[in-house]
Design a protein around this motif. Structure first.
Motif, PDB file in Angstrom:
ATOM      1  N   MET A  26      -6.688  12.227   6.186  1.00 48.55           N
ATOM      2  CA  MET A  26      -6.496  11.898   4.764  1.00 48.55           C
ATOM      3  C   MET A  26      -7.313  12.793   3.843  1.00 48.55           C
ATOM      4  O   MET A  26      -6.918  13.029   2.702  1.00 48.55           O
ATOM      5  N   LEU A  67     -12.306   4.873   3.831  1.00 48.88           N
ATOM      6  CA  LEU A  67     -11.586   4.875   5.110  1.00 48.88           C
ATOM      7  C   LEU A  67     -12.540   4.868   6.294  1.00 48.88           C
ATOM      8  O   LEU A  67     -12.466   3.999   7.167  1.00 48.88           O
ATOM      9  N   THR A  91      -5.996   8.091   9.368  1.00 50.12           N
ATOM     10  CA  THR A  91      -6.368   8.377   7.975  1.00 50.12           C
ATOM     11  C   THR A  91      -7.768   8.980   7.901  1.00 50.12           C
ATOM     12  O   THR A  91      -8.038   9.824   7.064  1.00 50.12           O
ATOM     13  N   SER A 129     -14.229  -0.617   0.256  1.00 55.68           N
ATOM     14  CA  SER A 129     -13.344  -0.373  -0.887  1.00 55.68           C
ATOM     15  C   SER A 129     -13.380  -1.444  -1.973  1.00 55.68           C
ATOM     16  O   SER A 129     -12.697  -1.282  -2.977  1.00 55.68           O
ATOM     17  N   SER A 147       0.826  -1.203   0.000  1.00 58.63           N
ATOM     18  CA  SER A 147       0.000   0.000   0.000  1.00 58.63           C
ATOM     19  C   SER A 147       0.867   1.263   0.000  1.00 58.63           C
ATOM     20  O   SER A 147       0.621   2.196  -0.775  1.00 58.63           O
ATOM     21  N   LEU A 149     -12.612   7.480  -2.129  1.00 55.62           N
ATOM     22  CA  LEU A 149     -11.442   7.200  -1.285  1.00 55.62           C
ATOM     23  C   LEU A 149     -11.706   7.556   0.171  1.00 55.62           C
ATOM     24  O   LEU A 149     -11.416   6.762   1.080  1.00 55.62           O
ATOM     25  N   THR A 150     -12.251   8.747   0.421  1.00 59.89           N
ATOM     26  CA  THR A 150     -12.468   9.157   1.816  1.00 59.89           C
ATOM     27  C   THR A 150     -13.533   8.281   2.471  1.00 59.89           C
ATOM     28  O   THR A 150     -13.402   7.889   3.631  1.00 59.89           O
ATOM     29  N   PHE A 172      -5.214   2.337  -1.383  1.00 58.36           N
ATOM     30  CA  PHE A 172      -6.269   2.404  -0.363  1.00 58.36           C
ATOM     31  C   PHE A 172      -6.854   1.020  -0.097  1.00 58.36           C
ATOM     32  O   PHE A 172      -7.078   0.638   1.060  1.00 58.36           O
ATOM     33  N   PHE A 212       1.166   3.949  -3.028  1.00 52.76           N
ATOM     34  CA  PHE A 212       0.804   5.347  -2.748  1.00 52.76           C
ATOM     35  C   PHE A 212       1.903   6.297  -3.219  1.00 52.76           C
ATOM     36  O   PHE A 212       1.630   7.317  -3.869  1.00 52.76           O
TER      37      PHE A 212
END
Length: 571
Positions: free
Chosen positions: A433, A303, A429, A221, A16, A299-300, A63, A20
């Protein structure tokens, strides 16, 4: 068991971080790597394995790998008493591998491998506990997703018209072409089934029969985001009419799931419906043309939703596998750290400044407000945001402020240190993040110019939804008799507008009735008498007459000779 978990955990976390850093490097230099491996050539159409590495695929992969690593670490404690934990971990790894294949494939045939892999492994994970509820949920999940698989297969057949399956070549140039429009509609249908938009929504809460680590992975995800990711890749080919259709469906999904979660009492189903609400938000802004914003929220959301499921799993573990939020209350006295994490995720989900969810959600709302749209879209967006805060506050109220309704003889404590470590890996995160991704994804910021009242509209609906959720919880606890009289009304909303009934009984009932009618009238009716049974009777009677001839052979022979001589004499 511990060794295999730790090996996968370290591998995924290290991978990961590497991906990234690579995604930042690719973004900085605007690089795209495209790898093709030809497999077989059929009539000038080359079937090939294709990999696309750009900033988007690498960032999403990082992610997914990070969340999967934390979930596997968390599973060491959560699935501790399970005899088949190695099988469980391998299924999770296969699930993640299928998602990786889907992320890096710009080719419909290689996408189908990952797409079908997700559907198949999700079925195995949903039926993991092997009871009738899991079986029903698994069948609903698998069969709903098969509709999307068939849509992908048909679009593969249609792309033969272009002589190849690398759709990334054709999107911009062939926009408006009839064949590309057909393929776009099929891709949207596939994404609607995988991301559980109306009318395919009922499988998403049903999939909660899976173990909680799987729910954490599926709803953050992997499985449900696959449809959104495919649409993000495909969005350049969408016509205006298709975008309007997608906008209407996704906005209705967002509203319906927010309303359903406000009436639900199953903890995991509430969080599942909140996932559905966020998927509707992502697809709505995608249909409005903001594919980068949809990716940012993807993405947000991944998390804080993963952590939200982890916290709920820890709570369910401690309250004797009970999922009804009415039995929970004052848990902050017993599980303070879990409740803090849970509240942070809830506030991030609501879009409260300045958590990670705020940056993507607020930006989506402001871009939508700046667009030229009708009043329906404007209001349904804000009402859905209000409903999100409503069910989140209601959930927090039942957990933290409500009365403790669990059994008096209990052992609720935060003793699962491995679970807490897995959750602690994600909490930073969740908080930081969002702001980091704003700087990374948008070097040129969105310029939003709105009047004051439209600017504060999002905050107004957040606080209004929070107040309604708080009053709603007190109202239910105080005035149960009124709610009992409204039972049918609340059941209709809690059951997602009767969609689970429609997608099970609505599909099964009439075919079963028709089948029994056909069985009675055809299989056991006239066709049986004149068909199979009559043929049987004719064959039996003819074989009996031949048998009679054979058993009386000498006597019959002389009679036949006599008849023959008489015929010669007379004729």
């Amino acid at each position: 068991m511990i060794n295999i978990c730790l090996i996968y955990f370290y591998f995924m976390v290290v991978s990961s971080f590497i991906t990234f850093i690579l995604s930042l490097y690719f973004m900085l230099l605007d690089l795209v790597y495209f790898l093709e491996f030809g497999l077989v050539m059929i009539n000038s159409s080359l079937i090939e394995m294709t990999f696309l590495f750009d900033w988007m695929s690498l960032l999403f992969m990082s992610f997914v790998l990070f969340i999967s690593g934390m979930v596997i670490f968390y599973s060491r404690d959560y699935m501790l008493g399970d005899l088949n934990i190695n099988r469980f971990i391998l299924l999770v790894v296969m699930f993640v591998f299928s998602m990786m294949l889907l992320i890096i494939s710009p080719n419909l045939i290689s996408i189908l491998l990952g797409w079908d892999g997700l559907g198949l492994v999700s079925y195995c994970l949903v039926i993991y506990y092997q009871n009738i509820k899991s079986y029903n949920a698994g069948m609903l999940t698998a069969l709903s997703n098969r509709v999307g698989d068939v849509a992908i297969l048909i679009s593969i057949a249609w792309m033969l018209n272009y002589g190849g399956w690398n759709y990334i070549y054709f999107l911009g140039e062939l926009k408006g072409d009839t064949y590309m429009d057909i393929i776009s509609y099929l891709i949207v249908l596939a994404a609607m089934t995988k991301s559980a938009q109306i009318p395919f929504s009922s499988w998403l809460p049903a999939a909660m029969a899976a173990p909680t680590p799987v729910s954490s992975l599926v709803h953050s995800s992997t499985l449900v985001t696959a449809g959104v990711y495919l649409l993000i890749r495909f969005n350049f080919a969408f016509s205006d009419s298709l975008c309007y259709f997608l906008l209407f469906i996704s906005s209705m999904t967002m509203f319906m799931s927010g309303l359903g979660a406000s009436f639900e009492f199953d903890l995991k189903k509430i969080i599942a419906l909140s996932t559905l609400s966020q998927l509707g938000l992502m697809m709505s802004i995608l249909a409005l043309g903001g594919y980068k914003l949809a990716f940012f929220h993807l993405l947000t959301h991944a998390l804080f939703k993963a952590l939200l499921f982890m916290c709920s799993g820890n709570i369910i573990h401690n309250v004797g596998n009970c999922q009804d939020i009415r039995f929970m209350g004052s848990l902050v006295n017993f599980m303070p750290l879990t409740c803090v994490y849970f509240n942070i995720c809830n506030l991030s989900l609501c879009g409260l400044p300045f958590f990670s969810g705020f940056y993507s959600k607020d930006l989506i709302l402001e871009v939508m407000s700046m667009g030229y749209l009708n009043f329906y879209i404007y209001m349904i967006f804000y009402i859905s945001i209000g409903l999100t805060v409503c069910y989140s506050v209601r959930l927090s109220y039942y957990f933290i402020l409500g009365n403790f309704n669990f059994v008096s003889f209990n052992m609720i404590s935060e003793s699962g240190y491995l679970m807490l470590k897995g959750m602690s890996g994600l909490i930073f995160t969740v908080v930081f993040m969002g702001s980091l991704l704003v700087w990374v994804l948008m070097p040129v910021p969105y310029i939003i110019i709105l009047p004051f009242y439209m600017k504060v509209m999002a905050l107004f609906f957040i606080f209004l939804g929070g107040w309604i959720g708080y009053e709603f919880s007190k109202f239910y606890l105080s005035y149960k008799n009124i709610f009992l009289s409204m039972y049918g009304f609340s059941w209709f909303f809690a059951s997602m507008w009767n969609m689970p009934m429609i997608s099970t009984f609505g599909i099964n009932y009439y075919p079963i009735i028709l089948g029994s009618y056909l069985y009675k009238n055809l299989d056991q009716g006239w066709s049986e008498y004149y068909g199979a049974r009559q043929i049987y009777n004719v064959l039996v009677s003819s074989s009996k007459s031949f048998q009679f001839l054979m058993f009386n052979s000498i006597k019959m022979f002389f009679i036949m000779v006599l008849i023959w001589l008489m015929m010669i004499t007379f004729f």
